[in-house]
Motif scaffolding. Structure first.
Motif, short mmCIF file in Angstrom:
data_model
loop_
_atom_site.label_atom_id
_atom_site.label_comp_id
_atom_site.label_asym_id
_atom_site.label_seq_id
_atom_site.Cartn_x
_atom_site.Cartn_y
_atom_site.Cartn_z
N GLY A 57 1.13 -0.97 -0.04
CA GLY A 57 0.18 -0.11 0.12
C GLY A 57 0.88 1.61 -0.01
O GLY A 57 1.31 1.36 -0.84
N LYS A 58 0.66 1.96 0.55
CA LYS A 58 1.32 3.79 1.49
C LYS A 58 2.69 3.18 1.72
O LYS A 58 3.61 4.22 2.17
CB LYS A 58 0.74 4.36 1.18
CG LYS A 58 -0.17 4.82 3.08
CD LYS A 58 -0.96 5.02 3.34
CE LYS A 58 -0.16 6.95 3.40
NZ LYS A 58 -1.16 7.47 4.05
N VAL A 59 3.07 1.80 2.31
CA VAL A 59 4.07 1.90 3.46
C VAL A 59 5.19 0.79 2.47
O VAL A 59 4.89 0.17 2.42
CB VAL A 59 3.20 1.25 4.90
CG1 VAL A 59 4.64 0.84 5.57
CG2 VAL A 59 2.70 1.80 5.51
N TRP A 60 6.61 1.62 2.81
CA TRP A 60 7.81 0.62 2.39
C TRP A 60 8.50 0.69 3.26
O TRP A 60 8.47 1.32 4.34
CB TRP A 60 8.49 2.03 1.63
CG TRP A 60 7.61 2.44 0.37
CD1 TRP A 60 6.39 2.82 -0.17
CD2 TRP A 60 7.49 1.70 -1.22
NE1 TRP A 60 5.66 3.22 -1.64
CE2 TRP A 60 6.26 2.53 -1.96
CE3 TRP A 60 8.38 1.03 -1.54
CZ2 TRP A 60 6.38 2.26 -3.31
CZ3 TRP A 60 8.35 0.90 -3.20
CH2 TRP A 60 7.76 1.49 -3.84
N THR A 61 9.22 -0.13 3.86
CA THR A 61 10.10 -0.68 4.32
C THR A 61 11.56 -1.65 3.60
O THR A 61 10.96 -2.38 2.87
CB THR A 61 9.02 -1.76 5.34
OG1 THR A 61 8.97 -3.30 5.12
CG2 THR A 61 8.55 -1.12 6.78
#
Length: 310
Positions: free
Chosen positions: A147-151
């Motif tokens: 989604g809008k989260v990157w790790t």
């Protein structure tokens, strides 16, 4: 313009700053200011890095950011309540939120990773999963976008993350040009393992190293012991003995691991058929490659390919 906020805290891992170079070079590649970078911290002012020198920062304030990224630490990070609250409040109005390395601890503490796929440095992944059971941790990935989260994984993986963000914003060609300017050997895909076969084998002598490099560059060939021994300037018998001593595995096993690593990268890239990848990486046919994948990864190539496309 994309306004990127890089969140720092005392003793953050200094290598995280290197991702700023990717955004800087992206500006040069497109001939305009596509990115503006702000270094942020809870109170502003000088923040000490893991290397011992200070970096000037701006305090966390309520202002819109296109992208917020939390840097990592050399070990587990304990997020301050103020930083956790800031991220929770900023999340609805921020297009992307990400973390480098153990910065994932801070995102997870804010609840931003609950129910999401995420990664972190391989050394911290098990402890991270135990502490945050609601997160779907994939410990062997360079970076993950959910989604809008990157790790991302630790250390140099922050550059791979930055290049992926540049590609999302400005396209593949710009990201490729930036990677070339950074003198990267190759761009690593998000699904790529944090480990490298060449790094894991790590032979001690140039002769065995030369044979492995030759094998890596010629996976489509048969790569018999006679071929590799000739490159190493050793007899086949000597080559087998020296190779086993230096790498802890047989030449056949090392070659299969190189083929598996390359084949998985191509499959996760999603641009080629399983049959063509099997031929290109020296497996010869899809059935032989399927058996090798099941032994190594516990699932056939088609399953990995479908997961990557999803």
């Amino acid at each position: 313009m994309h306004h990127v906020g890089l969140i720092l805290y005392p003793d953050f891992q200094v290598l995280g700053l290197s991702m700023c170079s990717a955004f800087e070079l992206a500006n040069s590649a497109v001939g305009k200011r596509a990115y503006e970078i702000s270094l942020l911290s809870e109170h502003g002012g000088l923040v000490q890095t893991s290397a011992g020198f200070g970096i000037d920062t701006k305090p966390l304030v309520k202002q819109p950011f296109d992208t917020l990224i939390v840097t990592g630490y050399n070990r587990e990070v304990r997020a301050s309540p103020a930083l956790v609250n800031y991220l929770r409040e900023a999340e609805p109005s921020t297009r992307r939120i990400g973390s480098i390395c153990t910065g994932a601890y801070i995102l997870a503490a804010a609840g931003l990773l609950d129910g999401r796929r995420a990664t972190t440095h391989w050394e911290s992944a098990r402890a991270f999963q135990s502490l945050f059971p609601k997160v779907k941790v994939e410990e062997d990935r360079i970076f993950i976008n959910d989604g809008k989260v990157w790790t991302s994984a630790g250390m140099s993986a922050c550059v791979d993350l930055a290049l992926a963000l540049v590609e999302q914003d400005l396209g593949h060609d710009v990201a490729r040009r930036v990677a070339k300017q950074l003198v990267l050997y190759h761009r690593r895909a998000g699904g790529q393992s944090q480990f490298s076969v060449m790094l894991e084998i790590q032979p001690r002598t140039d002769r065995i190293q030369a044979a492995l490099i030759y094998a890596k560059d010629n996976l489509k060939s048969e790569l018999s012991v006679d071929d590799l021994a000739r490159i190493a300037n050793l007899s086949p018998r000597q080559f087998r003995r020296v190779f086993q001593t230096e790498t802890g595995q047989s030449p056949a096993k090392a070659i299969e691991n190189l083929r598996l690593e390359t084949a998985r990268l191509l499959i996760e890239g999603g641009y080629r058929t399983v049959d063509s990848i099997a031929r290109e990486t020296g497996f010869g046919d899809r059935e032989r490659m399927r058996r090798a994948f099941v032994r190594a990864f516990g699932q056939p190539p088609q399953v990995i390919q479908r997961a990557s496309r999803a």
